[in-house]
Each structure stands twice: as C-alpha cells, then as structure tokens.
Design a protein around this motif. Structure first.
Motif, PDB file in Angstrom:
ATOM      1  N   VAL A 303       1.544  -9.059  -0.684  1.00 45.79           N
ATOM      2  CA  VAL A 303       1.737  -8.040  -1.731  1.00 45.79           C
ATOM      3  C   VAL A 303       0.998  -6.725  -1.488  1.00 45.79           C
ATOM      4  O   VAL A 303       1.340  -5.711  -2.103  1.00 45.79           O
ATOM      5  N   GLY A 304       0.009  -6.748  -0.599  1.00 47.12           N
ATOM      6  CA  GLY A 304      -0.883  -5.589  -0.493  1.00 47.12           C
ATOM      7  C   GLY A 304      -0.200  -4.285  -0.118  1.00 47.12           C
ATOM      8  O   GLY A 304      -0.520  -3.220  -0.653  1.00 47.12           O
ATOM      9  N   GLU A 305       0.756  -4.362   0.816  1.00 50.11           N
ATOM     10  CA  GLU A 305       1.370  -3.120   1.298  1.00 50.11           C
ATOM     11  C   GLU A 305       2.521  -2.668   0.410  1.00 50.11           C
ATOM     12  O   GLU A 305       3.071  -1.585   0.623  1.00 50.11           O
ATOM     13  N   ALA A 306       2.887  -3.483  -0.570  1.00 51.25           N
ATOM     14  CA  ALA A 306       4.035  -3.152  -1.431  1.00 51.25           C
ATOM     15  C   ALA A 306       3.617  -2.411  -2.691  1.00 51.25           C
ATOM     16  O   ALA A 306       4.454  -2.127  -3.540  1.00 51.25           O
ATOM     17  N   GLY A 307       2.332  -2.086  -2.809  1.00 57.09           N
ATOM     18  CA  GLY A 307       1.870  -1.452  -4.045  1.00 57.09           C
ATOM     19  C   GLY A 307       1.150  -0.149  -3.800  1.00 57.09           C
ATOM     20  O   GLY A 307       0.507   0.047  -2.758  1.00 57.09           O
ATOM     21  N   ILE A 308       1.282   0.759  -4.773  1.00 59.54           N
ATOM     22  CA  ILE A 308       0.512   2.007  -4.744  1.00 59.54           C
ATOM     23  C   ILE A 308      -0.209   2.169  -6.069  1.00 59.54           C
ATOM     24  O   ILE A 308       0.207   1.600  -7.095  1.00 59.54           O
ATOM     25  N   TYR A 309      -1.288   2.925  -6.024  1.00 60.49           N
ATOM     26  CA  TYR A 309      -2.002   3.325  -7.245  1.00 60.49           C
ATOM     27  C   TYR A 309      -1.771   4.820  -7.394  1.00 60.49           C
ATOM     28  O   TYR A 309      -1.879   5.565  -6.403  1.00 60.49           O
ATOM     29  N   VAL A 310      -1.434   5.233  -8.587  1.00 60.48           N
ATOM     30  CA  VAL A 310      -1.058   6.627  -8.825  1.00 60.48           C
ATOM     31  C   VAL A 310      -1.926   7.205  -9.935  1.00 60.48           C
ATOM     32  O   VAL A 310      -2.025   6.622 -11.025  1.00 60.48           O
ATOM     33  N   ALA A 311      -2.543   8.334  -9.654  1.00 56.44           N
ATOM     34  CA  ALA A 311      -3.359   9.009 -10.668  1.00 56.44           C
ATOM     35  C   ALA A 311      -3.013  10.497 -10.647  1.00 56.44           C
ATOM     36  O   ALA A 311      -2.505  11.014  -9.645  1.00 56.44           O
ATOM     37  N   ARG A 312      -3.286  11.165 -11.761  1.00 52.95           N
ATOM     38  CA  ARG A 312      -2.917  12.578 -11.853  1.00 52.95           C
ATOM     39  C   ARG A 312      -4.159  13.464 -11.735  1.00 52.95           C
ATOM     40  O   ARG A 312      -5.229  13.112 -12.257  1.00 52.95           O
ATOM     41  N   VAL A 313      -3.994  14.599 -11.062  1.00 54.21           N
ATOM     42  CA  VAL A 313      -5.102  15.536 -10.915  1.00 54.21           C
ATOM     43  C   VAL A 313      -5.352  16.212 -12.261  1.00 54.21           C
ATOM     44  O   VAL A 313      -4.456  16.823 -12.839  1.00 54.21           O
ATOM     45  N   LEU A 314      -6.582  16.072 -12.762  1.00 48.77           N
ATOM     46  CA  LEU A 314      -6.966  16.690 -14.036  1.00 48.77           C
ATOM     47  C   LEU A 314      -7.652  18.027 -13.816  1.00 48.77           C
ATOM     48  O   LEU A 314      -7.598  18.910 -14.653  1.00 48.77           O
ATOM     49  N   GLN A 397      -1.513   0.898   0.059  1.00 50.42           N
ATOM     50  CA  GLN A 397      -2.127  -0.416   0.340  1.00 50.42           C
ATOM     51  C   GLN A 397      -2.857  -0.939  -0.901  1.00 50.42           C
ATOM     52  O   GLN A 397      -3.952  -1.495  -0.807  1.00 50.42           O
ATOM     53  N   SER A 398      -2.218  -0.766  -2.059  1.00 47.98           N
ATOM     54  CA  SER A 398      -2.895  -1.076  -3.319  1.00 47.98           C
ATOM     55  C   SER A 398      -2.239  -2.208  -4.100  1.00 47.98           C
ATOM     56  O   SER A 398      -2.499  -2.377  -5.284  1.00 47.98           O
ATOM     57  N   GLY A 399      -1.409  -3.000  -3.418  1.00 45.34           N
ATOM     58  CA  GLY A 399      -0.722  -4.076  -4.129  1.00 45.34           C
ATOM     59  C   GLY A 399      -1.562  -5.325  -4.328  1.00 45.34           C
ATOM     60  O   GLY A 399      -1.176  -6.225  -5.074  1.00 45.34           O
ATOM     61  N   ALA A 400      -2.722  -5.407  -3.653  1.00 45.31           N
ATOM     62  CA  ALA A 400      -3.569  -6.597  -3.778  1.00 45.31           C
ATOM     63  C   ALA A 400      -4.982  -6.205  -4.179  1.00 45.31           C
ATOM     64  O   ALA A 400      -5.493  -5.177  -3.737  1.00 45.31           O
ATOM     65  N   TYR A 401      -5.595  -7.042  -5.000  1.00 42.58           N
ATOM     66  CA  TYR A 401      -6.990  -6.839  -5.430  1.00 42.58           C
ATOM     67  C   TYR A 401      -7.181  -5.449  -6.041  1.00 42.58           C
ATOM     68  O   TYR A 401      -8.117  -4.732  -5.718  1.00 42.58           O
ATOM     69  N   GLY A 402      -6.266  -5.097  -6.931  1.00 39.99           N
ATOM     70  CA  GLY A 402      -6.332  -3.809  -7.614  1.00 39.99           C
ATOM     71  C   GLY A 402      -6.785  -3.977  -9.059  1.00 39.99           C
ATOM     72  O   GLY A 402      -7.970  -4.203  -9.327  1.00 39.99           O
ATOM     73  N   ALA A 403      -5.828  -3.893  -9.964  1.00 37.64           N
ATOM     74  CA  ALA A 403      -6.154  -3.871 -11.400  1.00 37.64           C
ATOM     75  C   ALA A 403      -7.032  -5.048 -11.822  1.00 37.64           C
ATOM     76  O   ALA A 403      -8.028  -4.870 -12.527  1.00 37.64           O
ATOM     77  N   SER A 404      -6.658  -6.258 -11.381  1.00 35.97           N
ATOM     78  CA  SER A 404      -7.382  -7.433 -11.876  1.00 35.97           C
ATOM     79  C   SER A 404      -8.735  -7.602 -11.201  1.00 35.97           C
ATOM     80  O   SER A 404      -9.551  -8.405 -11.650  1.00 35.97           O
ATOM     81  N   ALA A 405      -8.977  -6.855 -10.137  1.00 32.82           N
ATOM     82  CA  ALA A 405     -10.245  -6.983  -9.411  1.00 32.82           C
ATOM     83  C   ALA A 405     -11.130  -5.768  -9.643  1.00 32.82           C
ATOM     84  O   ALA A 405     -11.983  -5.455  -8.811  1.00 32.82           O
ATOM     85  N   SER A 406     -10.918  -5.065 -10.749  1.00 26.98           N
ATOM     86  CA  SER A 406     -11.663  -3.834 -11.019  1.00 26.98           C
ATOM     87  C   SER A 406     -12.304  -3.876 -12.410  1.00 26.98           C
ATOM     88  O   SER A 406     -11.759  -4.498 -13.319  1.00 26.98           O
ATOM     89  N   PRO A 407     -13.442  -3.186 -12.553  1.00 27.80           N
ATOM     90  CA  PRO A 407     -14.180  -3.242 -13.828  1.00 27.80           C
ATOM     91  C   PRO A 407     -13.594  -2.273 -14.860  1.00 27.80           C
ATOM     92  O   PRO A 407     -14.140  -1.202 -15.119  1.00 27.80           O
ATOM     93  N   GLN A 408     -12.466  -2.664 -15.452  1.00 31.43           N
ATOM     94  CA  GLN A 408     -11.706  -1.726 -16.277  1.00 31.43           C
ATOM     95  C   GLN A 408     -12.447  -1.286 -17.543  1.00 31.43           C
ATOM     96  O   GLN A 408     -12.158  -0.229 -18.095  1.00 31.43           O
ATOM     97  N   ALA A 409     -13.396  -2.087 -18.012  1.00 30.40           N
ATOM     98  CA  ALA A 409     -14.104  -1.714 -19.248  1.00 30.40           C
ATOM     99  C   ALA A 409     -15.217  -0.698 -18.986  1.00 30.40           C
ATOM    100  O   ALA A 409     -15.714  -0.066 -19.923  1.00 30.40           O
ATOM    101  N   PHE A 410     -15.577  -0.518 -17.732  1.00 26.93           N
ATOM    102  CA  PHE A 410     -16.700   0.350 -17.385  1.00 26.93           C
ATOM    103  C   PHE A 410     -16.407   1.782 -17.836  1.00 26.93           C
ATOM    104  O   PHE A 410     -15.442   2.394 -17.406  1.00 26.93           O
ATOM    105  N   LEU A 411     -17.197   2.297 -18.730  1.00 28.54           N
ATOM    106  CA  LEU A 411     -17.115   3.647 -19.280  1.00 28.54           C
ATOM    107  C   LEU A 411     -15.994   3.888 -20.293  1.00 28.54           C
ATOM    108  O   LEU A 411     -15.773   5.017 -20.738  1.00 28.54           O
ATOM    109  N   GLY A 412     -15.281   2.840 -20.680  1.00 28.18           N
ATOM    110  CA  GLY A 412     -14.391   2.969 -21.839  1.00 28.18           C
ATOM    111  C   GLY A 412     -13.167   3.836 -21.667  1.00 28.18           C
ATOM    112  O   GLY A 412     -12.645   4.365 -22.643  1.00 28.18           O
TER     113      GLY A 412
END
Ligand code: PLP
Length: 421
Positions: A303-314, A397-412
């Motif tokens: 799954v690792g190569e089949a995923g991307i993480y997308v964020a917007r420039v603020l 290369q963001s399809g594996a160990y992404g969302a579920s392996a990250s500290p999502q509560a950190f800083l609210g």
C-alpha cells in the motif's frame, strides 16, 4: 605525516529521489489520482489536509507481485500499514488473507468481509478479551508466548470451540539491512526458537488446533539477497521445528519485510530473485510439508506507494534568506515524513507541489507544518516548484504508516481526512 596539498573535494553530486512515476500527470500538469485531477479531488474531499489512496495502483501492485511469485505463495495484507476500513475491504478482495494485530483491527477485517479462515492475529501482549474474540471469530492466532497458550486452553473449555494456533517464532538469525529489526536475538516478538519444542508438546496435550508457524524477521528491506537468505533460513527453521509438531503443518508464514524506496539513492526492490527463491522453497515444501499453505505477510509494500498526503500552503515566509512554506498539515498527520517514525537520520520523503500557476520556476524551499516545534518539517531545503498560498503540497510514498501511525491529537489541530479513489 603526509599532508596532502590537494584533496578530493568533498562535494558529491546529491543523490536524487527515484522519480515518482506511479501517479500520472494530466496534460496541464495536475497530478492524477486514479484518473482524477488532484485539484478537483481536493474540492471533492472538501478540506485539506488529506490522504488519498489510488485503487488502480493497489491493484497493479498485487498483480505485479503475483506475476513475480510462484502461484503457491499466498499474499496476506498486514493491515497495520493502513487500517482505513475502505482500504482493508478493497485489499481483502485482492489478497488471500488479512493479518491483524489487535482486537480493533480484527473487527475492521471482519467488517471488511475477510473470511475468518484467512485472518491471522499476531502481536505481543494480546489481552484475554482479544484472544476470546479471536477464538469466537475462528481466526488463526499467531501465538507469541506460553501465557497465550494457557489462556487459549482455558477459553476453549469456556466457549466449547477449538482454538486455531500457529507459533510465532523469534528466529535465531537477523534480517540484515532491515529498517526495523523484529527478529533475532533478544526480542519482545515471538518465542525464541529453542523454547518452541516444549510448547508444541503443550499444544498437543491441551488439544489446541495446531496449524503451523510464523517467522517475521523485520521490515522495510530493499535488498533482495538478504530477504532471500531470511526466507531460506525461516524455511529451514520451520522444517526443523515441524519435527516436534503435534500435527501436520498447514500454515507457514515466511514473513515479509519487502521495502519501498523513500529516500535519495533508494532503489526499488528487485522481485525476480525473490520469485526464484520462493519457487525453490515452494518446490521443496511440496515434498517436506505437503499440507502447508505458504504465506507472505506484507504491509508497506502493498500500500505504501499507492498513497499521497496532501496539504495546502497557508503561508510563505522568508527567514535568513531561506523560503519556508507553511502548510496546514504536518507531523501530527504524517509522523514518518517528518522523520520521527523510527528514522535515525532525518531525510526528505519525495515531495512535490501542484501549483495553480503551473509555472516552471523552481526554488529551494522548506515545507513546515503548523505545529510549534522544529520537528514539524515535511521537506528540508528541497528543490521544489515555486509555490504560493493555496497551492497543494504532495508527499509521495504515503500509503503506509501515515494517519494511524501519527500523533493526531498533538496540538489540537483537526484530524486528517482519508479517501480511497
Ligand atoms: C508490522 C508487521 C508487518 C508488516 O510490515 P511491513 O513492513 O509493513 O510489510 C507484518 N507482520 C508483522 C508480524 C508485523 O509486525
């Protein structure tokens, strides 16, 4: 002492990332996720940041593996790599089984429609309640300690069901060149090989349903030769242990550990020698262990190569002559890309920017997240398209160990969205 007057300059050509060609581009330069332009996908998702997983790439990866491996070898998806329920359901239709590592993952796998006969449950520290769920569900338990056998024997009596067990063996060798070693020497995973024979006797005495062995030596390995060596050693070890087994070996999980390229200089794994090696093992297994299903359990590689993480420039800032692109996502969603998920040295994941201007201009810039910590870094001084507020930063290369392996509560900050496209 000899003092050289002219030294070889220490400047080396920087290694480049492997080109990320798996995501095609549209004629106007947008990134395509299973045919959908990313800019439009971002509108469809409705907010950034998000992870997007591409069904066509997941399907292609499994097909490519099947073509390279002998037909006897079954593929299991280790869902801890990406437990998004839609991904697990999709993968369940492509692979031969799902490997879970908690009661929570077991629920997702069963909800996804995976056949309990093809689910295995590994992981140290299984709680009594989780073993009870596993027994009731009828899945195979990859037993990691003598205690688990004691609990399962008692549960068999209480529930009137026979437990399905395999022993997870901590091998007496290491997987060289692995990103994360999970076998060999003193390890919390599995049971040391020399402790296995008395446990096999107990399995027989307690009338537990013995099915076989699992040997998992490590993760994120890009070297075919060391993976082949580990498979051969795992097979030999299992064969040796099978001599004391209370029943025929029907299940032999040879581990996995196939890696994907993340960093400059990383080369994709060469599947051809692995296929040949497994064909050799499968041939011998037909004679040695004729009842055994041969299984590989893979997470990241599938799954690792089949995923991307997308964020917007603020925001776009300049400090000390350096450009900082501040985006709305970061290490709280993607710990691994920030370099804080088991890496020894921080290196950049492959990153690009889909700009609205589509200008060809490039610059050196760092991509940072909104968290008040220097750890929140997605790209450190990379060569990138010149970006403005509103442009989309893409981490490959963001399809594996992404969302579920990250500290999502950190800083609210808000949780990350995930879509399967
Ligand atoms: C983590 C893990 C996997 C998956 O590892 P990948 O590197 O993602 O392929 C497979 N099996 C076991 C037992 C694991 O702990």
């Amino acid at each position: 002492m000899d003092t050289p007057t002219a030294r070889t300059p220490l400047i080396r050509t920087p290694l480049a990332h492997t080109p990320m060609s798996q995501f095609a581009r549209s004629a106007d330069g947008d990134l395509l996720v299973n045919g959908q332009p990313l800019t439009r996908l971002a509108e469809r998702v409705g907010s950034t940041p998000f992870y997007a997983y591409d069904r066509s790439l997941l399907r292609a990866r499994v097909a490519e593996l099947r073509a390279a491996l002998p037909p006897e070898v079954e593929l299991h998806y280790a869902m801890k790599a990406n437990p998004m329920p839609a991904v697990v359901a999709f993968m369940a239709g492509l692979v031969n089984g799902i490997d879970v590592a908690s009661g929570g993952e077991l629920k997702v796998a069963l909800d996804a429609g995976a056949n309990p006969a093809d689910i295995s449950f590994a992981g140290p520290g299984k709680r009594d309640a989780e073993l009870r769920q596993a027994l009731a569900a009828g899945v195979l338990v990859n037993v990691e300690s003598a205690r688990e056998l004691t609990v399962l024997a008692a549960l068999q009596q209480q529930l009137g069901l026979q437990a399905r067990v395999a022993l997870r063996v901590n091998p007496d060798f290491e997987l060289k060149g692995s990103g994360m070693k999970m076998g060999g020497g003193a390890k919390p995973f599995g049971i040391d090989a020399d402790q296995i024979p008395p446990l096999l006797a107990r399995i027989g005495a307690d009338n537990l349903g013995f099915e076989g062995f699992q040997v998992f030596a490590g993760s994120q390995n890009l070297r075919a030769d060391t993976l082949c060596e580990a498979q051969q050693k795992s097979y030999a070890l299992a064969l040796r242990l099978a001599a004391d087994a209370p029943a025929l070996v029907r299940f032999l999980n040879l581990g996995g550990g196939f890696g994907i390229p993340y960093f400059p200089g990383d080369k994709p794994l060469d599947l051809a020698p692995i296929g040949a090696n497994l064909a050799d093992i499968a041939k011998r297994a037909r004679a040695d262990l004729p009842q055994a299903r041969l299984v590989l359990e893979l997470g990241r590689y599938l799954v690792g190569e089949a995923g991307i993480y997308v964020a917007r420039v603020l925001d776009r800032k300049v400090s000390g002559g350096q450009v900082f692109l501040v985006v709305d996502g970061g290490m709280h969603h993607h710990l691994a890309a920030s370099g804080n998920f088991g890496q020894v040295l921080r290196r950049n994941y492959p990153v690009t920017i889909v700009t609205r201007s589509r200008s060809e201009a490039r610059e050196t810039a760092s991509v940072v997240g909104p968290l008040c910590t220097p750890l929140d870094l997605l790209a450190d001084r990379m060569d990138l398209p010149v970006a403005e507020e509103g442009d989309l930063v893409v981490v490959y290369q963001s399809g594996a160990y992404g969302a579920s392996a990250s500290p999502q509560a950190f800083l609210g900050h808000p949780a990350v969205a995930e879509v399967l496209v």
